[in-house]
Design a protein around this motif. Structure first.
Motif, PDB file in Angstrom:
ATOM      1  N   GLU A  12      46.083  37.846  54.399  1.00 52.05           N
ATOM      2  CA  GLU A  12      47.135  37.350  55.290  1.00 52.05           C
ATOM      3  C   GLU A  12      48.334  36.847  54.482  1.00 52.05           C
ATOM      4  O   GLU A  12      49.477  37.101  54.834  1.00 52.05           O
ATOM      5  N   TRP A  13      48.062  36.125  53.407  1.00 47.24           N
ATOM      6  CA  TRP A  13      49.142  35.608  52.567  1.00 47.24           C
ATOM      7  C   TRP A  13      49.932  36.751  51.925  1.00 47.24           C
ATOM      8  O   TRP A  13      51.151  36.746  51.923  1.00 47.24           O
ATOM      9  N   LEU A  14      49.204  37.754  51.383  1.00 54.03           N
ATOM     10  CA  LEU A  14      49.880  38.898  50.774  1.00 54.03           C
ATOM     11  C   LEU A  14      50.735  39.630  51.805  1.00 54.03           C
ATOM     12  O   LEU A  14      51.857  40.047  51.499  1.00 54.03           O
ATOM     13  N   LYS A  15      50.215  39.764  53.023  1.00 53.89           N
ATOM     14  CA  LYS A  15      50.977  40.423  54.086  1.00 53.89           C
ATOM     15  C   LYS A  15      52.235  39.630  54.407  1.00 53.89           C
ATOM     16  O   LYS A  15      53.329  40.196  54.519  1.00 53.89           O
ATOM     17  N   ASP A  16      52.092  38.316  54.525  1.00 54.87           N
ATOM     18  CA  ASP A  16      53.248  37.458  54.816  1.00 54.87           C
ATOM     19  C   ASP A  16      54.311  37.540  53.720  1.00 54.87           C
ATOM     20  O   ASP A  16      55.504  37.448  53.994  1.00 54.87           O
ATOM     21  N   GLU A  17      53.878  37.719  52.489  1.00 59.15           N
ATOM     22  CA  GLU A  17      54.802  37.797  51.352  1.00 59.15           C
ATOM     23  C   GLU A  17      55.335  39.218  51.131  1.00 59.15           C
ATOM     24  O   GLU A  17      56.134  39.448  50.232  1.00 59.15           O
ATOM     25  N   GLY A  18      54.835  40.176  51.922  1.00 57.59           N
ATOM     26  CA  GLY A  18      55.268  41.561  51.785  1.00 57.59           C
ATOM     27  C   GLY A  18      54.673  42.249  50.567  1.00 57.59           C
ATOM     28  O   GLY A  18      55.240  43.209  50.050  1.00 57.59           O
ATOM     29  N   LEU A  19      53.516  41.768  50.116  1.00 54.62           N
ATOM     30  CA  LEU A  19      52.893  42.296  48.899  1.00 54.62           C
ATOM     31  C   LEU A  19      51.593  43.061  49.155  1.00 54.62           C
ATOM     32  O   LEU A  19      51.052  43.663  48.224  1.00 54.62           O
ATOM     33  N   LEU A  20      51.093  43.027  50.363  1.00 50.37           N
ATOM     34  CA  LEU A  20      49.770  43.590  50.644  1.00 50.37           C
ATOM     35  C   LEU A  20      49.669  45.066  50.274  1.00 50.37           C
ATOM     36  O   LEU A  20      48.714  45.477  49.609  1.00 50.37           O
ATOM     37  N   GLU A  21      50.639  45.870  50.656  1.00 52.22           N
ATOM     38  CA  GLU A  21      50.574  47.304  50.360  1.00 52.22           C
ATOM     39  C   GLU A  21      50.599  47.572  48.860  1.00 52.22           C
ATOM     40  O   GLU A  21      49.825  48.384  48.355  1.00 52.22           O
ATOM     41  N   ASP A  22      51.477  46.892  48.133  1.00 51.93           N
ATOM     42  CA  ASP A  22      51.573  47.097  46.683  1.00 51.93           C
ATOM     43  C   ASP A  22      50.300  46.665  45.963  1.00 51.93           C
ATOM     44  O   ASP A  22      49.798  47.370  45.086  1.00 51.93           O
ATOM     45  N   VAL A  23      49.764  45.504  46.350  1.00 53.59           N
ATOM     46  CA  VAL A  23      48.561  44.991  45.704  1.00 53.59           C
ATOM     47  C   VAL A  23      47.367  45.888  46.023  1.00 53.59           C
ATOM     48  O   VAL A  23      46.562  46.196  45.142  1.00 53.59           O
ATOM     49  N   SER A  24      47.272  46.336  47.257  1.00 51.07           N
ATOM     50  CA  SER A  24      46.172  47.229  47.643  1.00 51.07           C
ATOM     51  C   SER A  24      46.255  48.555  46.903  1.00 51.07           C
ATOM     52  O   SER A  24      45.236  49.071  46.428  1.00 51.07           O
ATOM     53  N   ALA A  25      47.450  49.106  46.786  1.00 51.89           N
ATOM     54  CA  ALA A  25      47.624  50.376  46.067  1.00 51.89           C
ATOM     55  C   ALA A  25      47.254  50.217  44.599  1.00 51.89           C
ATOM     56  O   ALA A  25      46.592  51.093  44.026  1.00 51.89           O
ATOM     57  N   GLU A  26      47.659  49.122  43.984  1.00 54.62           N
ATOM     58  CA  GLU A  26      47.326  48.886  42.578  1.00 54.62           C
ATOM     59  C   GLU A  26      45.821  48.724  42.402  1.00 54.62           C
ATOM     60  O   GLU A  26      45.240  49.248  41.448  1.00 54.62           O
ATOM     61  N   ALA A  27      45.175  48.019  43.317  1.00 57.47           N
ATOM     62  CA  ALA A  27      43.724  47.836  43.240  1.00 57.47           C
ATOM     63  C   ALA A  27      43.008  49.177  43.351  1.00 57.47           C
ATOM     64  O   ALA A  27      42.079  49.463  42.580  1.00 57.47           O
ATOM     65  N   MET A  28      43.449  50.015  44.285  1.00 58.91           N
ATOM     66  CA  MET A  28      42.826  51.335  44.440  1.00 58.91           C
ATOM     67  C   MET A  28      43.048  52.198  43.194  1.00 58.91           C
ATOM     68  O   MET A  28      42.155  52.914  42.753  1.00 58.91           O
ATOM     69  N   ARG A  29      44.236  52.110  42.598  1.00 63.87           N
ATOM     70  CA  ARG A  29      44.539  52.864  41.395  1.00 63.87           C
ATOM     71  C   ARG A  29      43.634  52.430  40.244  1.00 63.87           C
ATOM     72  O   ARG A  29      43.087  53.257  39.521  1.00 63.87           O
ATOM     73  N   ARG A  30      43.421  51.131  40.116  1.00 66.10           N
ATOM     74  CA  ARG A  30      42.569  50.619  39.044  1.00 66.10           C
ATOM     75  C   ARG A  30      41.114  51.031  39.231  1.00 66.10           C
ATOM     76  O   ARG A  30      40.438  51.378  38.273  1.00 66.10           O
ATOM     77  N   VAL A  31      40.631  51.007  40.469  1.00 68.25           N
ATOM     78  CA  VAL A  31      39.258  51.436  40.743  1.00 68.25           C
ATOM     79  C   VAL A  31      39.115  52.923  40.437  1.00 68.25           C
ATOM     80  O   VAL A  31      38.129  53.353  39.827  1.00 68.25           O
ATOM     81  N   PHE A  32      40.088  53.719  40.827  1.00 71.28           N
ATOM     82  CA  PHE A  32      40.055  55.157  40.552  1.00 71.28           C
ATOM     83  C   PHE A  32      39.969  55.408  39.040  1.00 71.28           C
ATOM     84  O   PHE A  32      39.140  56.177  38.575  1.00 71.28           O
ATOM     85  N   ILE A  33      40.810  54.722  38.287  1.00 70.27           N
ATOM     86  CA  ILE A  33      40.812  54.892  36.830  1.00 70.27           C
ATOM     87  C   ILE A  33      39.489  54.421  36.254  1.00 70.27           C
ATOM     88  O   ILE A  33      38.901  55.085  35.402  1.00 70.27           O
ATOM     89  N   TRP A  34      38.993  53.284  36.722  1.00 67.49           N
ATOM     90  CA  TRP A  34      37.733  52.747  36.224  1.00 67.49           C
ATOM     91  C   TRP A  34      36.594  53.740  36.461  1.00 67.49           C
ATOM     92  O   TRP A  34      35.770  53.972  35.579  1.00 67.49           O
ATOM     93  N   LYS A  35      36.577  54.367  37.642  1.00 65.26           N
ATOM     94  CA  LYS A  35      35.525  55.339  37.945  1.00 65.26           C
ATOM     95  C   LYS A  35      35.641  56.579  37.067  1.00 65.26           C
ATOM     96  O   LYS A  35      34.639  57.192  36.721  1.00 65.26           O
ATOM     97  N   LYS A  36      36.858  56.973  36.718  1.00 65.91           N
ATOM     98  CA  LYS A  36      37.048  58.143  35.863  1.00 65.91           C
ATOM     99  C   LYS A  36      36.686  57.848  34.415  1.00 65.91           C
ATOM    100  O   LYS A  36      36.194  58.711  33.703  1.00 65.91           O
TER     101      LYS A  36
END
Length: 66
Positions: A12-36
């Motif tokens: 909720e805080w990330l959404k209010d700050e307008g950061l939720l999409e960026d943080v979620s995308a970065e998290a998914m990118r890191r998980v993808f790299i970690w799995k590879k």
């Protein structure tokens, strides 16, 4: 007694700050790299591969550029 740790969630805080999409995308990118990178655990260069992969985005944009 009121729970002193109650309040809005991190999402909720990330959404209010307008950061939720960026943080979620970065998290998914890191998980993808970690799995590879994970299957080559026995390779001593694992840390170098991980750090190189993570630093790619940092050289392109900064979260403070927005």
């Amino acid at each position: 007694m009121k729970n002193r740790h109650s309040g809005s969630s991190l999402d909720e805080w990330l959404k209010d700050e307008g950061l939720l999409e960026d943080v979620s995308a970065e998290a998914m990118r890191r998980v993808f790299i970690w799995k590879k990178v994970r299957p080559v655990k026995s390779d001593r260069s694992i840390n170098t591969q991980w750090l190189n992969a993570l630093s790619l985005k940092g050289s392109q944009t900064s979260p403070h550029d927005h």
